[in-house]
Design a protein around this motif. Structure first.
Motif, mmCIF file in Angstrom:
data_model
loop_
_atom_site.group_PDB
_atom_site.id
_atom_site.type_symbol
_atom_site.label_atom_id
_atom_site.label_comp_id
_atom_site.label_asym_id
_atom_site.label_seq_id
_atom_site.Cartn_x
_atom_site.Cartn_y
_atom_site.Cartn_z
ATOM 1 N N VAL A 115 -38.586 27.069 33.857
ATOM 2 C CA VAL A 115 -38.636 26.001 34.855
ATOM 3 C C VAL A 115 -37.448 26.168 35.794
ATOM 4 N N PHE A 116 -37.455 25.397 36.877
ATOM 5 C CA PHE A 116 -36.398 25.505 37.875
ATOM 6 C C PHE A 116 -35.694 24.159 38.041
ATOM 7 N N CYS A 117 -34.386 24.214 38.234
ATOM 8 C CA CYS A 117 -33.582 23.002 38.449
ATOM 9 C C CYS A 117 -34.049 22.324 39.741
ATOM 10 N N CYS A 145 -30.595 22.548 42.365
ATOM 11 C CA CYS A 145 -30.051 23.831 42.843
ATOM 12 C C CYS A 145 -31.047 24.982 42.757
ATOM 13 N N GLY A 146 -32.191 24.793 42.070
ATOM 14 C CA GLY A 146 -33.208 25.842 41.992
ATOM 15 C C GLY A 146 -32.948 26.899 40.938
ATOM 16 N N LYS A 147 -31.956 26.691 40.089
ATOM 17 C CA LYS A 147 -31.624 27.677 39.061
ATOM 18 C C LYS A 147 -32.743 27.760 38.025
ATOM 19 N N GLU A 148 -33.063 28.991 37.576
ATOM 20 C CA GLU A 148 -34.124 29.206 36.593
ATOM 21 C C GLU A 148 -33.591 28.898 35.191
ATOM 22 N N MET A 149 -34.425 28.199 34.361
ATOM 23 C CA MET A 149 -34.020 27.834 33.004
ATOM 24 C C MET A 149 -35.183 28.033 32.047
ATOM 25 N N LEU A 150 -34.873 28.096 30.731
ATOM 26 C CA LEU A 150 -35.879 28.129 29.671
ATOM 27 C C LEU A 150 -35.864 26.785 28.968
ATOM 28 N N ARG A 151 -37.009 26.118 28.888
ATOM 29 C CA ARG A 151 -37.096 24.814 28.258
ATOM 30 C C ARG A 151 -38.319 24.744 27.342
ATOM 31 N N LYS A 152 -38.179 23.995 26.257
ATOM 32 C CA LYS A 152 -39.332 23.763 25.381
ATOM 33 C C LYS A 152 -40.357 22.898 26.124
ATOM 34 N N GLN A 164 -39.926 17.765 32.084
ATOM 35 C CA GLN A 164 -40.256 16.546 32.802
ATOM 36 C C GLN A 164 -40.611 16.865 34.250
ATOM 37 N N LYS A 165 -40.853 15.803 35.020
ATOM 38 C CA LYS A 165 -41.193 15.999 36.427
ATOM 39 C C LYS A 165 -40.018 16.627 37.167
ATOM 40 N N ASN A 166 -38.801 16.142 36.877
ATOM 41 C CA ASN A 166 -37.580 16.710 37.444
ATOM 42 C C ASN A 166 -36.708 17.233 36.313
ATOM 43 N N ASN A 167 -36.281 18.488 36.415
ATOM 44 C CA ASN A 167 -35.451 19.115 35.388
ATOM 45 C C ASN A 167 -34.151 19.594 36.028
ATOM 46 N N PHE A 168 -33.070 19.515 35.270
ATOM 47 C CA PHE A 168 -31.752 19.855 35.816
ATOM 48 C C PHE A 168 -31.021 20.774 34.852
ATOM 49 N N CYS A 169 -30.197 21.678 35.450
ATOM 50 C CA CYS A 169 -29.473 22.637 34.623
ATOM 51 C C CYS A 169 -28.203 22.033 34.026
ATOM 52 N N ASN A 170 -27.656 20.980 34.634
ATOM 53 C CA ASN A 170 -26.477 20.312 34.085
ATOM 54 C C ASN A 170 -26.398 18.880 34.635
ATOM 55 N N ARG A 174 -26.744 14.308 38.802
ATOM 56 C CA ARG A 174 -26.024 13.269 39.552
ATOM 57 C C ARG A 174 -26.199 13.465 41.054
ATOM 58 N N MET A 175 -26.051 14.704 41.545
ATOM 59 C CA MET A 175 -26.178 14.966 42.972
ATOM 60 C C MET A 175 -27.610 14.724 43.454
ATOM 61 N N TYR A 176 -28.594 15.032 42.607
ATOM 62 C CA TYR A 176 -29.992 14.793 42.967
ATOM 63 C C TYR A 176 -30.251 13.293 43.128
ATOM 64 N N LEU A 177 -29.713 12.495 42.200
ATOM 65 C CA LEU A 177 -29.904 11.044 42.265
ATOM 66 C C LEU A 177 -29.236 10.447 43.498
ATOM 67 N N ILE A 178 -28.063 10.975 43.853
ATOM 68 C CA ILE A 178 -27.372 10.489 45.047
ATOM 69 C C ILE A 178 -28.173 10.817 46.306
#
Length: 275
Positions: free
Chosen positions: A51-53, A56-63, A68-74, A79-83
């Motif tokens: 999936v992608f953050c 920032c668009g960073k690629e990640m591996l998630r179960k 979810q609809k929105n996924n984040f790397c950290n 926080r920045m997405y919510l702002i």
């Protein structure tokens, strides 16, 4: 109790309480066995999805179970997405009510929590309301006379006093001319000022400042920070020595203080002790 290692079939001794749990003779045997027979959680690892953050668009591996609809790397990305998207989040949960502007009569909607505080539809209407309010309050002003120069001035009834002045300079001139807060009229009056502290005062004053490292002993400010020389205070007041300037100016009776507020506080405490 005896038991065979699952990897090398070597007999090992185990406690009765560890019989079901202990399966290998060493860590190396456990590692070799797991390489040949990957555990169940390793198989689950292979099922992870890319999936992608959302920020920032960073690629990640998630179960799959936690995607979810929105996924984040950290946490910072979340926080920045919510702002950035705060104006679009949970808008359907915000309860809004309709109000009528008291200036233009236009209907506008506001959040439920502003139901009783919102009165105007825009800053323009708010400005007009403040202007009308100001005109009404201005009409209530009264004319008073400056006690120093006699100039007529307008004041609100709430700020009119027995003594009224058109400026700070007039107030200062009046107080100086009438000596309203000087001498016996001053709350800090102690029977007259002592201007001469003896022939050794300047030398003792300098020694006290040097001893205290040119630092106020109450608040800790230095002369460099204070941008002027610090004051030297008599711990036991000079007048208590009845003119014996040698005892009064002993270094043990002197302390370095900043003039405001520490030196003034010391003198105010002396006044209260006398009362």
């Amino acid at each position: 109790m005896k038991k065979k290692c699952l990897n090398c079939d070597e007999e090992i001794y185990v406690k009765p309480s560890h019989f079901e749990r202990k399966k290998f003779c060493s860590r190396s045997c456990k590692t070799e066995y797991q390489k040949k027979n990957p555990p169940l959680f390793w198989k689950k690892m292979s099922k992870k999805v890319r999936v992608f953050c959302s920020f920032c668009g960073k690629e990640m591996l998630r179960k799959p179970s936690i995607i979810q609809k929105n996924n984040f790397c950290n946490k910072q990305c979340r926080r920045m997405y919510l702002i950035k998207n705060a104006h679009q989040i949970n808008q359907h949960l915000r309860k809004r009510v309709e109000k009528i502007c008291k200036i233009c009569g236009k209907t506008f909607d506001v959040p439920k929590n502003r139901e009783f505080s919102a009165k105007y539809c825009s800053k323009t209407c708010l400005g007009k309301a403040n202007g009308e309010r100001g005109k009404a309050q201005y009409k209530k002003r009264i004319i008073v006379t400056c006690n120093n120069c006699g100039k007529k001035i307008e004041k609100k009834p709430s700020v009119a006093r027995n003594l009224n002045f058109c400026s700070v300079h007039c107030m200062g001139d009046y107080y100086e001319r009438t000596r309203m807060f000087s001498g016996e009229n001053n709350g800090a009056w102690a029977g007259g000022d002592i201007e001469y502290y003896g022939p050794n005062w300047r030398a003792q004053r300098r020694k006290a400042r040097e001893r205290d490292n040119f630092t106020c002993q109450d608040c800790g400010i230095t002369e460099a920070e204070y941008e002027r020389e610090l004051s030297v205070h008599h711990i036991i007041p000079f007048r208590a020595f009845n003119g014996d300037w040698e005892k009064a100016n002993e270094l043990s009776n002197l302390i370095t203080l900043c003039e405001y507020p520490c030196h003034r506080k010391r003198h105010s405490q002396e006044i209260w002790l006398k009362i």
